[in-house]
Write a protein that holds these residues in place. Structure first.
Motif, short mmCIF file in Angstrom:
data_model
loop_
_atom_site.label_atom_id
_atom_site.label_comp_id
_atom_site.label_asym_id
_atom_site.label_seq_id
_atom_site.Cartn_x
_atom_site.Cartn_y
_atom_site.Cartn_z
N PRO A 4 -8.05 -11.29 14.32
CA PRO A 4 -7.22 -10.38 13.52
C PRO A 4 -5.75 -10.78 13.50
O PRO A 4 -5.04 -10.43 12.57
N CYS A 5 -5.30 -11.54 14.51
CA CYS A 5 -3.89 -11.92 14.57
C CYS A 5 -3.49 -12.84 13.43
O CYS A 5 -2.32 -13.05 13.18
N ARG A 6 -4.46 -13.40 12.76
CA ARG A 6 -4.15 -14.30 11.65
C ARG A 6 -3.57 -13.54 10.46
O ARG A 6 -2.94 -14.11 9.60
N VAL A 7 -3.83 -12.23 10.41
CA VAL A 7 -3.33 -11.43 9.28
C VAL A 7 -1.88 -11.04 9.53
O VAL A 7 -1.57 -10.43 10.55
N HIS A 8 -1.01 -11.41 8.60
CA HIS A 8 0.39 -10.98 8.68
C HIS A 8 0.73 -10.21 7.43
O HIS A 8 0.55 -10.71 6.32
N ILE A 9 1.19 -9.01 7.61
CA ILE A 9 1.64 -8.22 6.46
C ILE A 9 3.11 -8.54 6.22
O ILE A 9 3.91 -8.49 7.15
N ASN A 10 3.44 -8.92 4.98
CA ASN A 10 4.83 -9.26 4.67
C ASN A 10 5.47 -8.14 3.85
O ASN A 10 4.83 -7.16 3.48
N LYS A 11 6.75 -8.37 3.56
CA LYS A 11 7.55 -7.35 2.88
C LYS A 11 6.98 -7.00 1.51
O LYS A 11 6.93 -5.85 1.11
N THR A 12 6.55 -8.03 0.79
CA THR A 12 6.00 -7.80 -0.56
C THR A 12 4.81 -6.85 -0.50
O THR A 12 4.69 -5.93 -1.31
N THR A 13 3.94 -7.10 0.46
CA THR A 13 2.75 -6.27 0.57
C THR A 13 3.12 -4.83 0.94
O THR A 13 2.59 -3.88 0.37
N VAL A 14 4.04 -4.69 1.89
CA VAL A 14 4.46 -3.34 2.29
C VAL A 14 5.07 -2.62 1.10
O VAL A 14 4.78 -1.45 0.84
N GLU A 15 5.92 -3.33 0.34
CA GLU A 15 6.58 -2.69 -0.80
C GLU A 15 5.56 -2.24 -1.84
O GLU A 15 5.70 -1.18 -2.44
N SER A 16 4.56 -3.04 -2.05
CA SER A 16 3.57 -2.64 -3.06
C SER A 16 2.74 -1.46 -2.56
O SER A 16 2.39 -0.58 -3.33
N MET A 17 2.47 -1.43 -1.27
CA MET A 17 1.74 -0.28 -0.71
C MET A 17 2.59 0.98 -0.86
O MET A 17 2.10 2.03 -1.24
N GLU A 18 3.89 0.84 -0.56
CA GLU A 18 4.76 2.02 -0.63
C GLU A 18 4.96 2.46 -2.06
O GLU A 18 5.05 3.66 -2.35
N ALA A 19 5.01 1.50 -2.97
CA ALA A 19 5.17 1.85 -4.39
C ALA A 19 3.95 2.61 -4.89
O ALA A 19 4.08 3.57 -5.65
N SER A 20 2.77 2.17 -4.47
CA SER A 20 1.58 2.88 -4.94
C SER A 20 1.51 4.26 -4.31
O SER A 20 1.10 5.23 -4.95
#
Ligand code: NAG
Ligand code: NAG
Ligand code: NAG
Ligand code: NAG
Ligand code: NAG
Ligand code: NAG
Ligand code: NAG
Ligand code: NAG
Length: 273
Positions: A210-226
């Protein structure tokens, strides 16, 4: 023990190698077995690594959030996966936000991943005694705490470079081989897979990473936008929603969701509870 620790590190380092073969991995990325400060919208995030391998497996993901302090407080939930275009993503994030984590408490996430694969022997023999589909599932759980003194929820930090035990993930060895489900076999996955199942490899269960998964800013922003679009569409929209009338706001929210859906592999815009 030294040896087992060394082999764990070896497995972790081989992550990219494992990635190169047909391993689908489904991880609970957030929350982890940690403490977080209270928050109005608490994210639960799953990642599908090598997402294209999920295409013919008809994956289902259900979970519940169970309170240690009041066992009456159980919030069942699920992620909508049937309409995901799996081939569009390397890593697909399924996520939801929950509104019950704005005060202290101890919680457990219990999640169950179910998947189906071809029963090659049955399908090749043409015997219709069984349906030719192997059903499998696995359940995991992780505890977390909401505490005033704990750090804020930060998906980027939570997935940056920490070590994380395999208990957060499930790895499935998928071969290249797919098979057509014969006419007349009723398999719930058929209509989402063009009646095609995938053959799994006979191999020892691979080690998840699971450590291979890194959430970046773009992904967080799209989650927050939705999330924001969803809230603006709700009965009690926040103040910073677009000024337009209700229909226009709905329109915008829907467009926004589709826009973000198509640009980043983030979905799960249902604001639950
Ligand atoms: C849980 O629900 C039961 C039945 O509704 C009730 O009797 C009990 O007091 C509740 N427990 C808590 C901790 O709220
Ligand atoms: C999957 O992607 C294709 C092409 O991008 C699109 O035409 C189709 O509607 C998508 N399917 C779903 C279920 O979104
Ligand atoms: C279900 O999956 C587990 C873990 O991948 C595996 O050990 C087990 O053999 C599978 N069961 C069946 C019936 O395929
Ligand atoms: C969470 O972590 C603590 C120690 O930090 C450990 O004792 C506990 O077993 C873990 N619980 C789960 C469900 O992983
Ligand atoms: C994790 O990242 C931080 C900052 O990016 C860095 O200082 C630290 O050395 C890293 N730790 C490991 C174990 O790689
Ligand atoms: C579904 O499978 C059939 C062959 O069985 C193929 O002709 C067709 O193109 C497939 N459709 C899609 C959308 O993949
Ligand atoms: C997956 O299965 C294939 C075929 O059985 C095998 O060669 C490969 O080593 C397996 N991969 C892992 C990571 O177990
Ligand atoms: C952020 O993560 C997404 C999904 O994993 C990836 O597609 C994208 O390229 C990343 N963006 C940056 C700037 O690293």
């Amino acid at each position: 023990m030294k040896l087992s620790q060394a082999s764990w590190w070896l497995a972790a380092c081989m992550g990219t190698l494992i990635n190169a073969s047909g391993i689908l991995e489904v991880d609970l990325v957030f929350p982890r077995n940690e403490s977080y400060a209270p928050i109005d919208s608490f994210p639960v995030v799953f990642a599908f690594q090598n997402a294209e391998l999920a295409r013919y497996l008809n994956p289902r993901l259900t979970y519940d959030l169970w309170s240690w302090d009041n066992s009456n407080n159980t919030f069942p939930s699920w992620e909508e996966l049937r309409w995901v275009n799996w081939t569009d993503y390397d890593t697909y994030f399924a996520h939801s936000y929950f509104s019950k984590f704005n005060k202290e408490g101890r919680w457990r996430v219990r999640w169950t991943l179910s998947w189906d694969s071809c029963d090659q022997d049955i399908l090749e023999s043409g015997h219709s005694l069984r349906d030719g589909i192997i059903h499998n599932s696995t359940t995991w759980s992780t505890d977390f705490t909401i505490k005033n003194s704990a750090p804020k929820v930060d998906l980027i930090a939570a997935t940056s470079n920490k070590t994380c035990p395999g208990e957060y993930g499930v790895a499935i060895n998928v071969t290249d081989k797919t098979m057509k489900i014969p006419f007349g076999v009723s398999w719930s996955g058929g209509k989402y897979t063009n009646d095609t199942c995938a053959v799994l490899a006979f191999s020892p269960t691979p080690t998840p990473n699971p450590c291979r998964v890194h959430i970046n800013k773009t992904t967080v922003e799209s989650m927050e936008a939705s999330l924001h679009a969803r809230l603006c569409n709700s009965l009690n929209p926040p103040d910073d929603c677009p000024e337009e009338g209700k229909n226009a706001a709905q329109q915008l929210a829907v467009t926004g969701i589709f826009l973000f859906l198509s640009t980043v592999g983030a979905i799960g815009f249902l604001f639950k509870l």
